[in-house]
Design a protein around this motif. Sequence first.
Motif, PDB file in Angstrom:
ATOM      1  N   LEU A   1      18.036  42.948  57.650  1.00 57.84           N
ATOM      2  CA  LEU A   1      17.650  42.573  59.011  1.00 57.84           C
ATOM      3  C   LEU A   1      18.591  41.537  59.615  1.00 57.84           C
ATOM      4  O   LEU A   1      18.393  41.098  60.751  1.00 57.84           O
ATOM      5  CB  LEU A   1      16.204  42.060  59.029  1.00 57.84           C
ATOM      6  N   ARG A   2      19.604  41.144  58.844  1.00 55.64           N
ATOM      7  CA  ARG A   2      20.616  40.170  59.290  1.00 55.64           C
ATOM      8  C   ARG A   2      19.975  38.860  59.762  1.00 55.64           C
ATOM      9  O   ARG A   2      20.336  38.301  60.799  1.00 55.64           O
ATOM     10  CB  ARG A   2      21.490  40.768  60.386  1.00 55.64           C
ATOM     11  N   ILE A   3      19.036  38.380  58.997  1.00 56.77           N
ATOM     12  CA  ILE A   3      18.352  37.131  59.328  1.00 56.77           C
ATOM     13  C   ILE A   3      19.193  35.977  58.827  1.00 56.77           C
ATOM     14  O   ILE A   3      19.520  35.905  57.648  1.00 56.77           O
ATOM     15  CB  ILE A   3      16.941  37.083  58.701  1.00 56.77           C
ATOM     16  N   THR A   4      19.549  35.075  59.733  1.00 55.59           N
ATOM     17  CA  THR A   4      20.355  33.925  59.344  1.00 55.59           C
ATOM     18  C   THR A   4      19.690  32.597  59.677  1.00 55.59           C
ATOM     19  O   THR A   4      20.099  31.565  59.162  1.00 55.59           O
ATOM     20  CB  THR A   4      21.733  33.973  60.039  1.00 55.59           C
ATOM     21  N   ALA A   5      18.699  32.604  60.531  1.00 51.92           N
ATOM     22  CA  ALA A   5      18.059  31.352  60.946  1.00 51.92           C
ATOM     23  C   ALA A   5      17.264  30.748  59.790  1.00 51.92           C
ATOM     24  O   ALA A   5      16.632  31.448  59.006  1.00 51.92           O
ATOM     25  CB  ALA A   5      17.137  31.610  62.130  1.00 51.92           C
ATOM     26  N   THR A   6      17.312  29.425  59.718  1.00 51.29           N
ATOM     27  CA  THR A   6      16.539  28.696  58.724  1.00 51.29           C
ATOM     28  C   THR A   6      15.105  28.578  59.227  1.00 51.29           C
ATOM     29  O   THR A   6      14.885  28.120  60.343  1.00 51.29           O
ATOM     30  CB  THR A   6      17.130  27.271  58.540  1.00 51.29           C
ATOM     31  N   PRO A   7      14.128  28.996  58.423  1.00 44.59           N
ATOM     32  CA  PRO A   7      12.742  28.830  58.885  1.00 44.59           C
ATOM     33  C   PRO A   7      12.355  27.364  58.842  1.00 44.59           C
ATOM     34  O   PRO A   7      12.545  26.692  57.823  1.00 44.59           O
ATOM     35  CB  PRO A   7      11.928  29.651  57.859  1.00 44.59           C
TER      36      PRO A   7
ATOM     37  N   GLY B   1      21.184  28.339  62.249  1.00 47.10           N
ATOM     38  CA  GLY B   1      20.733  29.355  63.196  1.00 47.10           C
ATOM     39  C   GLY B   1      19.792  28.775  64.241  1.00 47.10           C
ATOM     40  O   GLY B   1      18.857  29.440  64.684  1.00 47.10           O
TER      41      GLY B   1
ATOM     42  N   VAL C   1      16.052  40.287  54.128  1.00 48.60           N
ATOM     43  CA  VAL C   1      16.773  39.306  54.926  1.00 48.60           C
ATOM     44  C   VAL C   1      18.186  39.807  55.228  1.00 48.60           C
ATOM     45  O   VAL C   1      18.665  39.716  56.360  1.00 48.60           O
ATOM     46  CB  VAL C   1      16.802  37.933  54.217  1.00 48.60           C
TER      47      VAL C   1
END
Length: 151
Positions: free
Chosen positions: A143-149, A63, A140
């Motif tokens: 909220l459709r979070i896909t990015a890697t922190p 992401g 996650v």
Amino acid sequence: MSCDIPELTAHLGYRLRQLSNHVSQAFSRKLAAKDVTVAEWTVMRRLYPVESVAPSQLADAMGMTRGAISKLADRLVAKSLVVRDASATDGRAHFLRLTAHGAEMVPALAALAEQNEAECFAHLSSADRAVLERILANAVVQLRITATPVE
């Protein structure tokens, strides 16, 4: 002056950020002793189980922008942890892979991640930890979070 607005600590986002910053900074300090950043670690961890991957595929999987992956790859190449291999079929394309040294480092860095996790969450019972993991994983997904922190 009357203040009818909630305190910062009344917001879940504030508490999550407070906790996230603590966990991330503690991990960052551990990695710094090995001359690796959190962002570099995430790339190394993604590369670990694969022979090689195109930077664009890595960017999509994490992401991140292709530019961000390129900058991270440059840093990892400079540290001799990653190499760029030219494509055998397309002279413009290349693939990223861990060097032998980079691959050797991943298990040790993963152990630091586990150590950091244990230190930061040792106060939780296994039941509380399971509940927290479920709540965070659900958020996650919702909220459709896909990015890697990475930082």
